[in-house]
Design a protein around this motif. Structure first.
Motif, short mmCIF file in Angstrom:
data_model
loop_
_atom_site.label_atom_id
_atom_site.label_comp_id
_atom_site.label_asym_id
_atom_site.label_seq_id
_atom_site.Cartn_x
_atom_site.Cartn_y
_atom_site.Cartn_z
N SER A 171 1.93 -3.45 6.87
CA SER A 171 1.78 -2.52 7.99
C SER A 171 0.34 -2.53 8.50
N GLN B 232 -1.51 0.00 8.93
CA GLN B 232 -2.31 0.93 8.12
C GLN B 232 -2.89 0.23 6.90
N THR B 233 -2.12 -0.69 6.35
CA THR B 233 -2.60 -1.42 5.17
C THR B 233 -3.81 -2.28 5.54
N ARG C 43 -6.08 9.66 0.91
CA ARG C 43 -6.98 8.73 0.22
C ARG C 43 -7.04 7.37 0.92
N TYR C 44 -5.90 6.89 1.37
CA TYR C 44 -5.86 5.53 1.94
C TYR C 44 -5.90 5.50 3.46
N ARG C 45 -5.93 6.67 4.09
CA ARG C 45 -5.87 6.69 5.55
C ARG C 45 -7.15 6.17 6.17
N MET D 229 0.83 -1.20 0.00
CA MET D 229 0.00 0.00 0.00
C MET D 229 0.87 1.26 0.00
N LYS D 230 1.96 1.21 0.77
CA LYS D 230 2.85 2.38 0.80
C LYS D 230 3.56 2.55 -0.53
N ASN E 130 -5.84 -1.77 8.00
CA ASN E 130 -6.94 -0.84 8.27
C ASN E 130 -7.58 -0.37 6.96
N ALA E 131 -6.74 -0.03 5.99
CA ALA E 131 -7.27 0.45 4.70
C ALA E 131 -8.04 -0.66 3.98
N LYS F 22 -10.84 0.95 1.62
CA LYS F 22 -10.16 2.02 0.88
C LYS F 22 -9.07 1.48 -0.02
N TYR F 23 -8.61 0.31 0.28
CA TYR F 23 -7.51 -0.27 -0.51
C TYR F 23 -7.83 -1.72 -0.83
#
Lengths: 132, 137
Positions: free
Chosen positions: B26, B28-29, A130-132, A70-71, B31-32, B37-38
């Motif tokens: 991570s 955050q990934t 956008r992805y937060r 994602m990063k 969570n997204a 969102k992802y």
């Protein structure tokens, strides 16, 4: 916590190496403005920031490769946004110069990298949001 | 429909950070992904599915759940004999006649967003799967 600290360390190291590159650039510019050098030394001084910049780019790529998917996507999107905005800026200036040539004191294409860096930060902010 | 990741994680009382550590991404990934969102890559989707012992399509991925992943799952099974995932569902082909004429659709469920129209002519590779009455020359 451990992951957070490693991310912080990664971002700090990218910033630090980027800072070294900017420092080398300004020292080189300052020396070239203030003093007269032999042509061979002038060329070396003018190109001095290039190895620092290349190392910084290599380092950033290595760090991005170590990030999760994602990063990596966030950085890719930020790079795309920065590229598009820079192209728009170059086109706008190019079209404007068909009407009036800009003074080199006011604008030079050497200033473009600063805009590119700013657009990259804008892209990063947008992608993170956008992805937060 | 949202993906089932949050529910599956809650069933196992894992935190987002724990799940992230197990699949090597991570927090955050995760969570997204949970908030939709992802969309994860195919590799990460397989990792998550294997971690929960499910088929990759059964986690209800929102956008590109179906056709692509179900096919990829078949390929994955053949390359890794030890993996035990649910046998992939075949893609279904639907023939519909409407105001603009008959059209062929390929899909894996009626709510599948990846449903794809082939127009009035079914693709050659799918023709063999059509019922005889619907076969087109």
């Amino acid at each position: 916590m451990n992951q957070k600290s490693s991310e912080l360390r990664r971002e700090l190291s990218i910033g630090l190496i980027g800072g070294v590159w900017v420092l080398v650039y300004f020292i080189s510019s300052l020396l070239l403005d203030k003093y007269k050098f032999a042509s061979w030394l002038g060329v070396i001084l003018a190109l001095l920031p290039l190895p620092a910049f290349l190392f910084w780019v290599y380092y950033v790529f290595r760090q991005i490769q170590g990030m999760d998917e994602m990063k990596q996507r966030i950085y890719l999107e930020a790079g795309s946004i920065a590229f598009v905005l820079t192209v728009v800026l170059v086109f706008a200036l190019g079209f404007f110069e068909r009407f009036a040539v800009l003074s080199p004191d006011a604008w030079s294409y050497g200033d473009l990298w600063m805009w590119l860096a700013m657009f990259l930060f804008i892209g990063l902010a947008l992608s993170w949001r956008r992805y937060r | 429909m949202k993906n089932r990741l949050r529910v599956l994680r809650a069933e196992r009382t894992w935190t987002q950070a724990e799940l992230a550590g197990r699949v090597g991404v991570s927090r955050q990934t995760i969570n997204a992904i949970e908030t939709g969102k992802y969309e994860p890559s195919l590799g990460l989707a397989f990792k998550l599915a294997h971690l929960f012992g499910l088929a990759v399509g059964s986690l209800n991925w929102r956008r590109r759940c179906c056709r692509r992943w179900i096919r990829a799952e078949g390929a994955f099974q053949s390359s890794d004999g030890e993996t035990t995932t649910r046998k992939s569902e075949p893609t279904r082909l639907l023939y519909r006649s409407g105001k603009r004429g008959a059209r062929y659709y390929e899909y894996c469920s009626t709510s599948c967003p990846a449903k794809r129209s082939f127009g009035t002519r079914a693709p050659a590779r799918a023709r063999s799967r059509l019922p005889p009455a619907l076969s087109v020359g």
